[in-house]
Design a protein around this motif. Structure first.
Motif, PDB file in Angstrom:
ATOM      1  N   PRO A 168       0.824  -1.213   0.000  1.00 52.00           N
ATOM      2  CA  PRO A 168       0.000   0.000   0.000  1.00 52.00           C
ATOM      3  C   PRO A 168       0.854   1.258   0.000  1.00 52.00           C
ATOM      4  CG  PRO A 168      -0.793  -1.574   1.631  1.00 52.00           C
ATOM      5  CD  PRO A 168       0.503  -2.107   1.137  1.00 52.00           C
ATOM      6  N   LYS A 169       0.284   2.341  -0.529  1.00 53.40           N
ATOM      7  CA  LYS A 169       1.007   3.599  -0.607  1.00 53.40           C
ATOM      8  C   LYS A 169       1.523   4.046   0.758  1.00 53.40           C
ATOM      9  CE  LYS A 169      -0.888   6.888  -3.070  1.00 53.40           C
ATOM     10  NZ  LYS A 169      -1.667   8.086  -3.491  1.00 53.40           N
ATOM     11  N   ALA A 170       0.776   3.747   1.815  1.00 53.74           N
ATOM     12  CA  ALA A 170       1.176   4.160   3.166  1.00 53.74           C
ATOM     13  C   ALA A 170       2.453   3.480   3.635  1.00 53.74           C
ATOM     14  CB  ALA A 170       0.055   3.871   4.159  1.00 53.74           C
ATOM     15  N   GLN A 171       2.903   2.414   2.947  1.00 52.34           N
ATOM     16  CA  GLN A 171       4.146   1.734   3.297  1.00 52.34           C
ATOM     17  C   GLN A 171       5.278   2.088   2.333  1.00 52.34           C
ATOM     18  OE1 GLN A 171       3.544  -2.500   3.801  1.00 52.34           O
ATOM     19  NE2 GLN A 171       1.577  -2.197   4.814  1.00 52.34           N
ATOM     20  N   GLY A 172       5.005   2.962   1.384  1.00 52.86           N
ATOM     21  CA  GLY A 172       6.013   3.346   0.404  1.00 52.86           C
ATOM     22  C   GLY A 172       6.813   4.547   0.854  1.00 52.86           C
ATOM     23  N   ASP A 173       7.544   5.146  -0.081  1.00 54.85           N
ATOM     24  CA  ASP A 173       8.342   6.325   0.237  1.00 54.85           C
ATOM     25  C   ASP A 173       7.450   7.441   0.776  1.00 54.85           C
ATOM     26  OD1 ASP A 173      10.503   4.952  -0.675  1.00 54.85           O
ATOM     27  OD2 ASP A 173      11.036   6.371  -2.261  1.00 54.85           O
ATOM     28  N   ASN A 206      10.724   2.789   4.152  1.00 57.57           N
ATOM     29  CA  ASN A 206      10.996   2.248   2.815  1.00 57.57           C
ATOM     30  C   ASN A 206      12.365   2.662   2.270  1.00 57.57           C
ATOM     31  OD1 ASN A 206       9.874   0.537   0.761  1.00 57.57           O
ATOM     32  ND2 ASN A 206       9.746   2.312  -0.582  1.00 57.57           N
ATOM     33  N   ASP A 207      13.273   3.051   3.138  1.00 57.98           N
ATOM     34  CA  ASP A 207      14.622   3.410   2.718  1.00 57.98           C
ATOM     35  C   ASP A 207      15.551   2.242   3.034  1.00 57.98           C
ATOM     36  OD1 ASP A 207      17.124   4.413   2.194  1.00 57.98           O
ATOM     37  OD2 ASP A 207      16.708   6.385   3.052  1.00 57.98           O
ATOM     38  N   PRO A 208      15.991   1.477   2.035  1.00 55.51           N
ATOM     39  CA  PRO A 208      16.795   0.281   2.315  1.00 55.51           C
ATOM     40  C   PRO A 208      18.191   0.582   2.821  1.00 55.51           C
ATOM     41  CG  PRO A 208      16.641   0.644  -0.044  1.00 55.51           C
ATOM     42  CD  PRO A 208      15.711   1.632   0.603  1.00 55.51           C
ATOM     43  N   LEU A 209      18.642   1.835   2.724  1.00 56.51           N
ATOM     44  CA  LEU A 209      19.991   2.176   3.171  1.00 56.51           C
ATOM     45  C   LEU A 209      20.063   2.454   4.668  1.00 56.51           C
ATOM     46  CD1 LEU A 209      21.170   4.540   0.295  1.00 56.51           C
ATOM     47  CD2 LEU A 209      21.373   2.067   0.474  1.00 56.51           C
ATOM     48  N   VAL A 210      18.931   2.598   5.327  1.00 56.35           N
ATOM     49  CA  VAL A 210      18.914   2.950   6.747  1.00 56.35           C
ATOM     50  C   VAL A 210      19.070   1.693   7.592  1.00 56.35           C
ATOM     51  CG1 VAL A 210      17.496   3.870   8.615  1.00 56.35           C
ATOM     52  CG2 VAL A 210      17.555   5.039   6.401  1.00 56.35           C
ATOM     53  N   ARG A 211      19.972   1.727   8.549  1.00 53.98           N
ATOM     54  CA  ARG A 211      20.140   0.637   9.495  1.00 53.98           C
ATOM     55  C   ARG A 211      19.918   1.083  10.938  1.00 53.98           C
ATOM     56  NH1 ARG A 211      26.336  -1.238   9.681  1.00 53.98           N
ATOM     57  NH2 ARG A 211      25.694  -1.989  11.731  1.00 53.98           N
TER      58      ARG A 211
END
Length: 573
Positions: A168-173, A206-211
């Motif tokens: 869903p859009k709410a889980q996107g960027d 939704n930012d895969p670079l964040v840890r």
């Protein structure tokens, strides 16, 4: 072993006094002494300087890529990213003296990287490249920062990153994200340098670079994206700390080791000569806890924590600018205790042999080993690339009846031109077999915080893509492309994990009871970006037309993504 810089050394084989160059030069004289024998070897090495890495988000990568894709062979820097600035400078100097390289793209790179460094690691006064944005200044330290605004508009659901399900859009960027970075560099000697970069980000969804974890009860995060200390001796560089790594492939993408996920805490070593380049690392990954709630352990069994790490090494040989051959390995380790296995930390030991050492801890354990090979060749401005990873391959016919091959490969053809507007056209096919990167336990899956260490497609997918790049001027890149993308039922983050054993004979892409249909999509994109160091801007519009989204027998649907990113950098080192 003895070495000298700038003074002659007598060589017993020839009787001559060989004179190696200084650390900025092209050759090192190495004298090997063993009982009864003395050997002198003149080793050609790449240009030397402070071992300073160019961050993967630096806009110089776009310019260097555009120059190489247009057919400029000397602009090829390395198979390993991030690039070392000394190697970037050497590539730019070669490109500036080659008439086949587009002057429009060479000029801004020469202005920034075209000068040499003096014996103290500083740019000589009045030399080319001593502009306000030069990456090496005539002092041993530098502190700067940048501010970035990202705006995203989603027409419907979110389908990026590609290894995840449609969501869903709410889980996107998020619609708007702000990022502030502060970066410092300290080079106490000409051959050592320390770098640290801290950042604050308003939203991490939704930012895969964040840890990093979210900051208290907010949606933002604060963390460190790079913290390294590096030193060099001749052609050898050593680095310890946190940074992103992308080996082979293009940009941040790679079948073997990509930068699609967060930076790694690693120890890395590099060797660079005129014709050879090698890199090795040993990095810590996230812990994985197996429990009964996901049916990963039998009921009543206490949860078990596994400490994970990855080792990798690769070698590239360039006999000429027209040919580049590479081989490499990675191995993912999971153990019940936190330990470093020196057999895998040794860059000269083949992992495929180390894995079979009788004295190794847990000698019966078969770690997740991936072997890699690639070839790049060019004919004028035509470039061809082939890459292959072997996660597992079944040699015996009896094994093939039980377990399928686990391979990943891509082939790419590219045609460049330098005038009237520099550019290139490219066609690429990439395929990742259904169980490539996967194992029966999630502790051994080729992932890092649920994000792939390899291809952005994840397992069980393929894509054929065509694109075109054009440079109307030295700072503006326009690109457009289209692709056909298919994906099966397997996912890199799926728990409990499903391995390849017992799944021979499945069609590709695969289907399961809960995902009975193959998802297909037509993708199109258009990108315009400004590559100014102090004010880079990137605007992208993407359209996806999906059949059977999320493997459900529903009507086809279209999805629109519009993304704008703008950065202002101040004295960014």
């Amino acid at each position: 072993m003895a070495e000298a810089r700038g003074r002659p050394i007598p060589c017993p084989q020839t009787g001559r006094h060989e004179k190696p160059s200084a650390y900025r030069g092209r050759r090192w004289l190495v004298r090997l002494v063993v009982p009864g024998l003395t050997l002198c070897v003149v080793v050609p090495v790449a240009a030397q300087g402070p071992p300073l890495a160019l961050p993967l988000h630096d806009p110089a990568y776009i310019l260097l890529e555009g120059l190489e894709r247009s057919g400029c062979a000397p602009a090829r820097v390395s198979a390993f990213r991030p690039y070392d600035i000394a190697r970037v400078r050497s590539a730019v100097q070669r490109a500036a003296s080659d008439p086949t390289c587009a002057p429009r793209l060479v000029a801004p790179l020469t202005a920034r990287f075209g000068s040499d460094v003096d014996s103290k690691g500083a740019v000589p006064a009045g030399a080319a490249g001593t502009t306000a944005v030069s990456p090496l200044r005539d002092r041993i330290y530098n502190v700067g920062g940048s501010v970035t605004a990202r705006v995203t508009a989603l027409g419907r659901d979110e389908y990026r990153p590609l290894w995840r399900d449609l969501r869903p859009k709410a889980q996107g960027d998020p619609p708007v994200v702000g990022i502030a970075r502060v970066r410092g560099r300290y080079a106490p000697t000409p051959r050592t340098v320390g770098v640290i970069e801290a950042y604050a980000q308003s939203h991490s969804r939704n930012d895969p670079l964040v840890r990093a974890r979210q900051l208290r009860s907010t949606s933002g995060v604060v963390g460190i994206t790079e913290a390294t200390f590096s030193g060099a001796f001749g052609p050898i560089s050593l680095s310890i700390g946190r940074d992103r790594e992308a080996w082979f492939g293009d940009r941040t993408e790679s079948l073997l080791l990509s930068a699609q996920g967060p930076p790694l805490d690693r120890v890395a070593a590099s060797l660079s000569t005129t014709h050879f380049e090698a890199r090795a690392l040993y990095a810590m990954l996230d812990d994985v806890v197996l429990d009964t709630t996901r049916a990963e352990l039998p009921s009543g069994t206490p949860a078990q924590r596994f400490h994970r790490s990855i080792a990798a090494h690769a070698l590239t040989w360039r006999p000429s600018r027209a040919l580049e051959l590479s081989v490499g390995e990675t191995i993912l380790l999971s153990r019940g205790s936190r330990t470093i296995e020196l057999g895998y930390a040794n860059p000269l030991m083949p992992y495929v042999l180390t894995q079979n050492d009788a004295g190794r801890e847990g000698g019966e354990v078969r770690d997740n080993l991936v072997v890699f090979g690639s070839v790049r060749t060019r004919f004028g401005r035509t470039q061809l690339t082939g890459e292959l990873i072997v996660d597992d391959i079944q040699i015996d016919a009896a094994d093939r009846e039980v377990t399928p091959h686990q391979l990943g490969w891509r082939v790419e053809g590219r045609q460049g031109w330098a005038s009237p507007l520099p550019g290139s056209v490219e066609v690429e096919y990439q395929r990742i077999d259904s169980y490539t990167y996967l194992r029966g336990l999630y502790t051994d899956v080729y992932q890092y915080i649920d994000r792939p260490l390899g291809s952005e497609l994840g397992p069980d997918a393929d894509r054929v893509e065509a694109s075109i790049d054009i440079w109307p001027n030295a700072e503006l890149r326009l690109s457009a492309g289209g692709a056909v993308w298919r994906r099966g039922a397997q996912r890199i983050e799926r728990r409990p994990a499903v391995g390849a054993v017992g799944n021979a004979g499945q069609t590709f892409p695969s289907a399961t009871v809960d995902r009975p249909l193959v998802q297909r999509a037509l993708l199109a994109n258009f990108t315009a970006e400004m590559t100014r160091l102090q004010f880079p801007i990137r605007a992208t519009v993407e359209v996806a037309r999906m059949e059977r989204p999320n493997h459900i027998a529903s009507a086809s649907a279209s999805y629109l993504r519009a993304h704008l990113s703008a950065t202002y950098a101040f004295r960014y080192p």
